[in-house]
Design an enzyme around this catalytic site. Structure first.
Site, PDB file in Angstrom:
ATOM      1  N   THR A 403       0.861  -1.174   0.000  1.00  0.00           N
ATOM      2  CA  THR A 403       0.000   0.000   0.000  1.00  0.00           C
ATOM      3  C   THR A 403       0.898   1.224   0.000  1.00  0.00           C
ATOM      4  OG1 THR A 403      -1.659  -1.241   1.248  1.00  0.00           O
ATOM      5  CG2 THR A 403      -1.884   1.133   1.271  1.00  0.00           C
ATOM      6  N   ASP A 443      -9.075  -9.611   1.322  1.00  0.00           N
ATOM      7  CA  ASP A 443      -9.433  -8.798   2.481  1.00  0.00           C
ATOM      8  C   ASP A 443     -10.825  -9.133   3.010  1.00  0.00           C
ATOM      9  OD1 ASP A 443      -7.214  -7.369   3.129  1.00  0.00           O
ATOM     10  OD2 ASP A 443      -7.828  -5.499   2.191  1.00  0.00           O
ATOM     11  N   GLY A 490      -1.159  -2.351   6.022  1.00  0.00           N
ATOM     12  CA  GLY A 490      -2.129  -3.374   6.388  1.00  0.00           C
ATOM     13  C   GLY A 490      -2.939  -2.961   7.595  1.00  0.00           C
TER      14      GLY A 490
END
Length: 583
Positions: A403, A443, A490
């Site tokens: 990310t 996810d 995360g």
């Protein structure tokens, strides 16, 4: 240099606030970071600033600001270059959340570009034939984990509303860099060296690795003509170039014919994707207004809940990163994560009790569970007003560098805080037309039921998986933007952001010093502390209070911009390659 918080408050209201923010810990008593706060000063700019995870991406954003572009324009240019130079973390084949502040309208807007499950997806997607969950690595690699990408649609929606420069102009830096090539950085090389699955799939293998299977060396010029062609098509035809036509066909083919775990993503799924504007989640913390992203992200509400649980404790009078201060933070995080795990999911599918979770009476009651001296141990979720959802923990993504985050403030005072992701590092490992596809469907909770009830974060057609991304905007007592901040990392993102806010708002650190702080995290399990001498002392003291302490790297990538009397001050996380640039 440490910028005391009191210097951020306009002189006209300083006297009225003195009792609240007095007695901040003197600078000479503040603990040195393992990354040497004294050697890392915030970047200062008078007019505008971009803070991003790679210098080339930050420079692309700054160039748009220099051309008279808006914060949105700069965010788009920055994101497109991040796709190229930080392929492990973000992609137009992934998703993103964005907060936008309009200084003129004094309005916060939040944009949801989270990926969605294909129409053919069902709740048993990640179960073995015997009903047990797949191992994460087996679920992640290949086509089954790929959700419908959302980043590009979200950026186009924001640009239609707040862009100043022509859409095509925002692509120029990324196209030029994809054609000319960029040097492989030490960080990207290290990640390619550690990666075990990317080299199994073409064209990623040929792009990132040599003929002998070893990653291309640091400094190798990495050209991506396929991505340049993709960008040219999107620049000319808009986002429809990705969601319909040849590129959409290529995405569908890569997913459904993946050599490992083929998926069921269709061209109809791609054509039907819609980015959404959603209500931001805002709450008060002492004198400040904190705004974040609402569901399907759990980041905004959980950050606000952690701060709300801490509000009755006078952290300002505690030594920064003292055992007492860290203990209180960890205990609040435990309680907030327990609520997050039970209640947060896509609000288009589940009744999420947001108002109840952030109700001040509920927070005050739940805060009384915090023992001043001893660790609580695993916390149970509370019972906020209007609670209906149930959630299984298995849907959390891992704490991996998958990310990225960028913060931008333009000359008009408008701001963007945007977190962007492809979930795991290098996503599904499937590369299409020069970019990687996400593995975002992992996810979701792998288990569709718990205790005989449907799980809120179960896989369903068209649903968006829960996220921890927490792009955040902070407003001072005068109502003006004070801070734009966020991080990758995360499910740890929430703790990274919350602790950084405490370092700035309670302990008076400048944004770079706050980002440099040793990380401490708790997701209602072990108390995690990153390695380093500062963490050694904290670890011993917390163990004495009953904490089970785990020591390991906590790979944040915080990027922040703060308004101060000196101008805009920018900070970039030393754990990555980011910079803050401004004029």
């Amino acid at each position: 240099m440490v910028t005391p918080l009191r210097s951020l408050v306009p002189a006209a209201i300083l006297l009225g606030l003195c009792l609240v923010i007095a007695d901040a810990t003197p600078a000479q008593e503040r603990p040195a970071s393992d990354r040497s706060i004294a050697d890392r000063q915030p970047v200062i700019a008078k007019h505008d600033m971009v803070a991003a995870a790679n210098p080339l991406a930050a420079e692309a954003g700054r160039e748009m600001l220099r051309r008279g572009g808006s914060a949105i324009d700069a965010a788009i240019a920055t994101q497109l270059v991040l796709n190229l130079v930080e392929p492990q973390s973000s992609s137009i084949g992934g998703g993103a959340f964005m907060l936008y502040w309009s200084a003129r309208d004094r309005r916060v807007e939040s944009y949801d570009g989270r990926e969605t499950a294909p129409a053919a997806a069902g709740p048993n997607r990640f179960l073995r034939p015997d009903g047990t969950p797949l191992a994460f690595i087996d679920a992640m690699i290949g086509g089954r984990s790929v959700g419908v990408p959302g980043t590009l649609r979200m950026l186009a929606l924001a640009h239609r509303r707040h862009g100043r420069l022509p859409w095509a102009q925002l692509f120029e830096s990324a196209i030029a860099l994809a054609d000319a090539g960029f040097a492989i950085s030490p960080r990207l090389h290290d990640m390619l060296s550690e990666e075990k699955n990317l080299g199994r799939f073409e064209p990623a293998r040929s792009y990132f690795y040599g003929a002998d299977g070893s990653p291309k060396p640091v400094g190798t010029l990495l050209r991506n003509p396929a991505f340049a062609a993709t960008l040219r098509s999107i620049a000319e035809h808009g986002p429809d170039a990705l969601y319909t036509g040849a590129i959409a066909e290529d995405i569908m083919a890569a997913v459904t014919h993946a050599p490992v775990s083929p998926g069921d993503l269709s061209t109809e799924d791609l054509a039907g994707y819609q980015a959404k504007e959603r209500p931001p989640v805002c709450g008060r913390y002492r004198l400040y207004r904190i705004c974040g992203m609402g569901p399907p992200s759990s980041g905004g509400s959980t950050v606000v809940e952690i701060l709300g649980l801490l509000e009755r404790f006078d952290l300002r009078r505690l030594k920064p990163m003292s055992a007492q201060g860290v203990h209180l933070f960890v205990e609040a995080a435990r309680l907030a994560y327990a609520d997050r795990d039970r209640y947060l999911a896509d609000s288009d599918f589940v009744s999420v009790p947001l108002a109840g979770l952030l109700d001040r009476r509920y927070l005050a009651s739940r805060s009384r569970l915090i023992d001043l001296q001893q660790d609580h141990g695993r916390a149970e979720p509370g019972a906020p007003p209007a609670s209906h959802a149930s959630l299984w923990r298995d849907g959390d993504s891992l704490d991996l560098p998958s990310t990225s985050h960028l913060s931008i403030v333009d000359a008009a005072g408008d701001a963007v805080s945007m977190t962007t992701t492809i979930e795991h590092e290098f996503g599904s490992r499937l590369m299409v037309d020069g970019f990687l596809l996400n593995n975002e469907l992992t996810d979701f909770s792998f288990r569709p039921e718990a205790d005989g009830r449907p799980v809120a974060n179960r896989v369903e057609p068209g649903k968006r998986p829960r996220s921890s991304m927490a792009p955040t905007l902070v407003f001072g007592p005068d109502g003006r933007l004070l801070l734009a901040i966020g991080s990758p990392g995360g499910p740890e993102i929430i703790n990274y952001v919350a602790l950084t806010l405490i370092a700035v708002l309670d302990w008076g650190y400048d944004v770079q010093a706050a980002i440099d702080f040793v990380h401490v995290s708790n997701r209602n399990a072990d108390t995690e502390i990153e390695p380093g001498s500062s963490g050694d002392t904290i670890s011993a003291e917390l163990r004495a209070r009953g904490h089970a302490v785990a020591r390991h790297a906590l790979e944040s990538g915080l990027q922040g911009i703060m308004r101060t009397p000196r101008g805009l001050e920018g900070g970039a996380d030393p754990r990555r390659e980011g910079v803050a640039l401004g004029d």
